[in-house]
Design an enzyme around this catalytic site. Sequence first.
Site, PDB file in Angstrom:
ATOM      1  N   THR A  46     -13.015   0.472   0.962  1.00  0.00           N
ATOM      2  CA  THR A  46     -13.611   2.034   1.259  1.00  0.00           C
ATOM      3  C   THR A  46     -15.026   2.249   0.825  1.00  0.00           C
ATOM      4  O   THR A  46     -15.612   3.190   1.927  1.00  0.00           O
ATOM      5  CB  THR A  46     -12.608   3.041   0.153  1.00  0.00           C
ATOM      6  N   TYR A 110      -2.069   8.898   4.813  1.00  0.00           N
ATOM      7  CA  TYR A 110      -1.787  10.360   5.242  1.00  0.00           C
ATOM      8  C   TYR A 110      -0.528  10.470   5.822  1.00  0.00           C
ATOM      9  O   TYR A 110       0.182  11.650   5.732  1.00  0.00           O
ATOM     10  CB  TYR A 110      -2.645  10.195   6.770  1.00  0.00           C
ATOM     11  N   TYR A 136      -3.769  -2.381  -2.653  1.00  0.00           N
ATOM     12  CA  TYR A 136      -4.646  -1.465  -2.916  1.00  0.00           C
ATOM     13  C   TYR A 136      -4.017  -0.092  -3.138  1.00  0.00           C
ATOM     14  O   TYR A 136      -3.655   0.498  -2.300  1.00  0.00           O
ATOM     15  CB  TYR A 136      -5.973  -1.452  -1.888  1.00  0.00           C
ATOM     16  N   ARG A 141      -6.580   8.878  -2.414  1.00  0.00           N
ATOM     17  CA  ARG A 141      -7.112   8.769  -1.065  1.00  0.00           C
ATOM     18  C   ARG A 141      -6.147   8.842   0.009  1.00  0.00           C
ATOM     19  O   ARG A 141      -6.298   9.269   0.959  1.00  0.00           O
ATOM     20  CB  ARG A 141      -8.043   7.825  -0.966  1.00  0.00           C
ATOM     21  N   LYS A 165      -5.241  -4.208  -6.690  1.00  0.00           N
ATOM     22  CA  LYS A 165      -6.558  -3.284  -7.091  1.00  0.00           C
ATOM     23  C   LYS A 165      -5.741  -2.158  -7.529  1.00  0.00           C
ATOM     24  O   LYS A 165      -5.647  -1.309  -6.695  1.00  0.00           O
ATOM     25  CB  LYS A 165      -7.477  -2.938  -5.963  1.00  0.00           C
ATOM     26  N   ILE A 207     -12.541  -4.286  -9.493  1.00  0.00           N
ATOM     27  CA  ILE A 207     -13.268  -4.455  -8.350  1.00  0.00           C
ATOM     28  C   ILE A 207     -14.066  -2.959  -8.161  1.00  0.00           C
ATOM     29  O   ILE A 207     -13.589  -1.997  -8.019  1.00  0.00           O
ATOM     30  CB  ILE A 207     -12.537  -4.424  -6.722  1.00  0.00           C
TER      31      ILE A 207
END
Length: 294
Positions: A46, A110, A136, A141, A165, A207
């Site tokens: 990202t 989304y 992830y 987000r 993650k 990370i």
Amino acid sequence: MKKLNGTGVALVTPFKKDGKIDFNGLEKLVKYVLDNNVDYLVALGTTSETTTLKQEEKWEIIKCIQNSNYKKLPLILGIGGNNTENVIKEVNSIKNLSDFYAILSVSPYYNTPSQEGIYQHFKSIVNHTEANIILYNVPKRTGSNIIPDTVLRLSFDFKNIIGIKEASGNVLQSYKILERKKENFSVISGDDYTILPVILGGGEGVISVIAQGFPDKISNMISLAKKNDVKKAFSIFYDIMNIIDLIYEEGNPTGIKTFLDVIGICNPYVRLPLVNGTPSLRKKILHSLNKINQ
């Protein structure tokens, strides 16, 4: 396969003022983190502004990072999306997949799939590639959360799903995975604020975004936490906590790029719809850095 331990760096993509990729800046950044004890590199996550990169730019970035790394550190490659078929195609378009330790793949965003939809998405990816996959989870987000039961189900069902993650910001969620996971599954903090609680609960590391600005400090902090030297580890965290706040104040990677510019690593430019850091942010970062360096 060895687990991913310690400090992973979510690399930015440096740009020039005209919006083109600044490969010299990227080389300088990779060299800087290599020289300061980080454990692995994450390309095209990202933080690298992947959504605004063309496919040919992505190949060039991968090549630049590989060349600058000289095969010293493991490389993780970010490939994710909300169209399962496209993600599979992109993973299978990587010519030398064996050059990468794993693919970091974000939960579909989304379209907000159910937990079963998330499970089937990753099942489909795993069934179409030999690559190792790191899940992830970043609900702020993506708009959806991968709950611990889904993470554990995926990890027990597919041996190539080797870790997560975890960037929900919810430490309890990490602990619920850590409590029940199989031994060789890695739980990696995906959030600079939760590095220490996740490691102290049994996690492997982070990370990190801030680690490209403070690679030595973050690596040292993690090493101390793993030796159970909690007081010293937290003293490093408290020292840089204000900077961590500041790099997220105007969004990521706007903040970290402003910081990297202040310390002379690369330019601060981002691509729309992101905008460059304000003079006010720059001033605050400089002020905080001066306090740390006193």
